[in-house]
Design an enzyme around this catalytic site. Structure first.
Site, short mmCIF file in Angstrom:
data_model
loop_
_atom_site.label_atom_id
_atom_site.label_comp_id
_atom_site.label_asym_id
_atom_site.label_seq_id
_atom_site.Cartn_x
_atom_site.Cartn_y
_atom_site.Cartn_z
N HIS A 306 0.80 -1.16 0.09
CA HIS A 306 0.02 -0.03 0.04
C HIS A 306 0.68 1.28 0.05
O HIS A 306 1.81 1.05 0.79
CB HIS A 306 -0.98 -0.07 1.60
CG HIS A 306 -2.02 0.90 1.11
ND1 HIS A 306 -2.12 2.31 1.48
CD2 HIS A 306 -3.37 0.97 0.81
CE1 HIS A 306 -3.21 2.83 1.20
NE2 HIS A 306 -4.05 1.88 0.69
N ASP A 363 -7.93 -5.56 0.07
CA ASP A 363 -8.37 -6.33 -1.09
C ASP A 363 -7.93 -7.85 -0.93
O ASP A 363 -8.48 -8.56 -1.35
CB ASP A 363 -7.89 -6.03 -2.42
CG ASP A 363 -8.50 -4.59 -2.74
OD1 ASP A 363 -9.48 -4.41 -2.67
OD2 ASP A 363 -7.69 -3.70 -3.26
N1 ACO Z 1 3.83 -7.80 -4.92
C1 ACO Z 1 5.35 -7.73 -5.13
N2 ACO Z 1 6.02 -6.56 -4.91
C2 ACO Z 1 5.20 -5.38 -4.61
C3 ACO Z 1 4.03 -5.36 -4.26
C4 ACO Z 1 3.33 -6.67 -4.29
N3 ACO Z 1 1.94 -6.47 -4.04
N4 ACO Z 1 3.75 -4.14 -3.94
C5 ACO Z 1 4.86 -3.28 -3.86
N5 ACO Z 1 5.81 -4.35 -4.13
C6 ACO Z 1 7.26 -3.91 -4.53
C7 ACO Z 1 7.36 -3.11 -5.68
O1 ACO Z 1 7.85 -3.73 -6.74
C8 ACO Z 1 8.61 -2.20 -5.33
O2 ACO Z 1 9.46 -3.06 -5.34
P1 ACO Z 1 11.31 -2.15 -5.61
O3 ACO Z 1 11.49 -1.14 -4.56
O4 ACO Z 1 12.30 -3.25 -5.66
O5 ACO Z 1 11.19 -1.65 -6.77
C9 ACO Z 1 8.49 -2.09 -3.86
O6 ACO Z 1 7.55 -2.96 -3.33
C10 ACO Z 1 7.51 -0.62 -3.57
O7 ACO Z 1 6.35 -0.80 -4.36
P2 ACO Z 1 5.70 0.47 -5.34
O8 ACO Z 1 5.02 0.06 -6.16
O9 ACO Z 1 6.66 1.67 -5.26
O10 ACO Z 1 4.66 0.86 -4.04
P3 ACO Z 1 3.47 1.95 -4.64
O11 ACO Z 1 3.09 2.76 -3.36
O12 ACO Z 1 4.05 2.83 -5.59
O13 ACO Z 1 2.20 0.92 -4.95
C11 ACO Z 1 0.48 -0.65 -4.77
C12 ACO Z 1 1.40 0.64 -4.17
C13 ACO Z 1 -0.07 -0.09 -6.05
C14 ACO Z 1 -0.59 -0.74 -3.76
C15 ACO Z 1 1.32 -1.98 -4.76
O14 ACO Z 1 1.91 -2.24 -3.48
C16 ACO Z 1 0.79 -2.99 -5.56
O15 ACO Z 1 0.68 -2.82 -6.76
N6 ACO Z 1 0.19 -4.10 -4.72
C17 ACO Z 1 -0.64 -5.00 -5.48
C18 ACO Z 1 -1.83 -4.44 -5.94
C19 ACO Z 1 -2.97 -4.17 -5.03
O16 ACO Z 1 -3.06 -4.98 -4.04
N7 ACO Z 1 -3.68 -2.99 -5.09
C20 ACO Z 1 -4.74 -2.59 -3.81
C21 ACO Z 1 -4.15 -1.41 -3.19
S1 ACO Z 1 -5.35 -1.08 -1.79
C22 ACO Z 1 -6.36 -0.09 -2.70
O17 ACO Z 1 -6.33 0.42 -3.72
C23 ACO Z 1 -7.67 -0.22 -2.42
#
Ligand code: ACO
Length: 430
Positions: A306, A363
């Site tokens: 998140h 989720d």
């Molecule tokens: N699985 C694997 N790796 C992940 C995940 C995940 N679910 N979430 C984050 N990461 C990793 C990223 O690849 C990144 O790695 P790096 O530092 O090596 O590049 C690091 O963790 C930071 O993640 P970001 O993508 O920069 O975080 P951001 O704040 O931009 O994204 C998000 C947040 C979109 C929710 C992300 O965690 C994600 O894609 N999660 C999966 C989708 C999801 O569950 N979405 C629902 C969110 S809640 C909502 O909107 C209701």
């Protein structure tokens, strides 16, 4: 504590005011920075930018805290009442008995769809995505209720809000019925908000769907937990569209489009598909984590991570407990719940997820609870939207009523070609 930040650029110093909130993040006001220095700030994805002051929802992502109008989310779980929570978010106070009754009556009076709007469903392909139907139909409400395009007085606002919150259930249930080739079931004015939605979803002409108290409470809980989440992607969209003084229907329809994305509300569908794949034997939980960690693959561990929470999302915890309770009450067992628990256990012990502070988000368990109610997977994000609508309305109104708010119009750092002359076709080289 100081109320100014000092910024040094070269040999010059600039004083920037500090904006203090009642809790959580404090901000540096850079709104005059360009005027003062000729420079803009660079913050891709607005990860570090507060775009407004808001009194609606508070999140402490480090501690895993969520509050609506100051009230901790956990306090809504005892006797969950979505309509009451919606009132609180939109009007800023818990309703009195009379206020709640009045608001509920408005919801009942507005639950039908205009027949013209209903006929539109006949022209939509049966396999149309319900989120597309939802956003189009919310936007279409502007055609049938043009008196609410300008909301200049409190009475029109409350009436427009009631129409949206009430009709969204009917729109959603009708899209499901259309996808199944089943006759539409009109709302029943004697039923409460959630029971009425389930009735429109599942009753058939010769057999009334009878909702149990446990299922009604569980749906109220799911909707409350989704009701607002400060400046997330869809809410920021609603505010952006609303900042151009677009009407409430158009702004909320735009919110639905943003919510549809798999990184946002659409993640609840991705989670179930991921759990089902594991259940079918398409991959093991260990392979799933390996895939999620593989940077060459766009797959993620859906329902994890998140932008704000760097701790367990409090909504995920509540939903996990609620799923376990509902299955116990129904005396049923869902193997997907076991798989989700296993994935969580593995991820929370894996350095990749630990180091990045990735925890279950809302989720991860919501779909399992929705499945227990018989809600099909392609309706999960629609359910999220029904829940989020009061939040969008509250945020739209807060911005609309703020005399200092302006059209949202970010800046950019241009990285394209410098000034270049136009070349006529005959002089262009291949
Ligand atoms: N699985 C694997 N790796 C992940 C995940 C995940 N679910 N979430 C984050 N990461 C990793 C990223 O690849 C990144 O790695 P790096 O530092 O090596 O590049 C690091 O963790 C930071 O993640 P970001 O993508 O920069 O975080 P951001 O704040 O931009 O994204 C998000 C947040 C979109 C929710 C992300 O965690 C994600 O894609 N999660 C999966 C989708 C999801 O569950 N979405 C629902 C969110 S809640 C909502 O909107 C209701």
């Amino acid at each position: 504590m100081t109320d100014k930040a000092i910024l040094t650029i070269g040999d010059r110093q600039y004083e920037l005011p500090i904006i203090r909130g009642t809790d959580g993040d404090q901000g540096i006001d850079i709104s005059r920075l360009r005027e003062m220095t000729g420079m803009v700030t660079y913050d891709p994805s607005l990860a570090n930018t507060a775009v407004c002051r808001s009194a609606i929802t508070f999140i402490d992502g480090e501690q895993g805290v969520l509050r609506y109008r100051g009230i901790p989310i956990e306090q809504f779980t005892e006797k969950p009442n979505f309509v009451e929570a919606a009132y609180l978010l939109i009007f800023g106070k818990l309703p009195s008995h009379a206020e709640l009754k009045d608001f509920s009556s408005r919801l009942t009076e507005n639950e039908l769809l205009h027949e013209g709007l209903k006929h539109q469903y006949q022209h939509i392909p049966v396999d149309a995505p319900p989120m597309a139907i939802l956003s189009a139909t919310l936007s279409n409400l502007a055609c049938f209720h043009p008196q609410f395009l300008a909301l200049e007085d409190p009475e029109s606002f409350i009436e427009a809000a009631a129409r949206l919150i009430s009709k969204v259930r009917t729109i959603a249930a009708f899209s499901y019925r259309r996808s199944r080739g089943m006759p539409f079931v009109y709302p029943d004015p004697h039923l409460r908000y959630c029971a009425n939605f389930l009735h429109m979803m599942f009753s058939i002409p010769y057999k009334q769907y009878i909702v149990t108290r446990e299922i009604e409470d569980a749906l109220n809980l799911v909707l409350i937990l989704h009701a607002d989440h400060e400046q997330n992607c869809s809410t920021a969209t609603v505010r952006t569209v609303g900042s151009a003084r677009a009407n409430l229907f158009a702004s909320c329809a735009a919110g639905v489009c943003a919510l549809w994305g798999p990184l946002h509300g659409g993640a609840n569908v991705e989670v179930i598909e991921m759990l089902e794949r594991i259940h079918r034997g398409g991959m093991t939980p260990e392979e799933c984590l390996r895939l999620a960690k593989d940077k060459t693959n766009p797959f993620r561990l859906y329902g994890f991570g998140h932008r704000v929470y760097k701790n367990y999302d409090p909504r995920a915890r509540i939903l996990k407990d609620a799923s376990e309770k509902v299955f116990a009450t129904l005396n049923r067992h869902d193997p997907l719940l076991d798989i989700a628990r296993k994935l969580e256990e593995l991820a929370l012990a894996d350095p990749y997820f630990v180091d990045r502070r990735l925890y279950p988000n809302v989720d991860f368990y919501s779909g399992i609870l929705l499945r227990a109610m018989g809600i099909p997977t392609n309706m999960f994000t629609v359910l999220f939207a029904i829940g989020r609508l009061p939040g969008w309305i509250a945020q739209w109104r807060e911005q609309h009523d703020d005399p200092t708010s302006k059209i949202i119009r970010p800046r950019q750092i241009y990285v394209g070609p410098p000034k270049t002359d136009y070349v006529p076709m005959e002089r262009r080289s291949l």
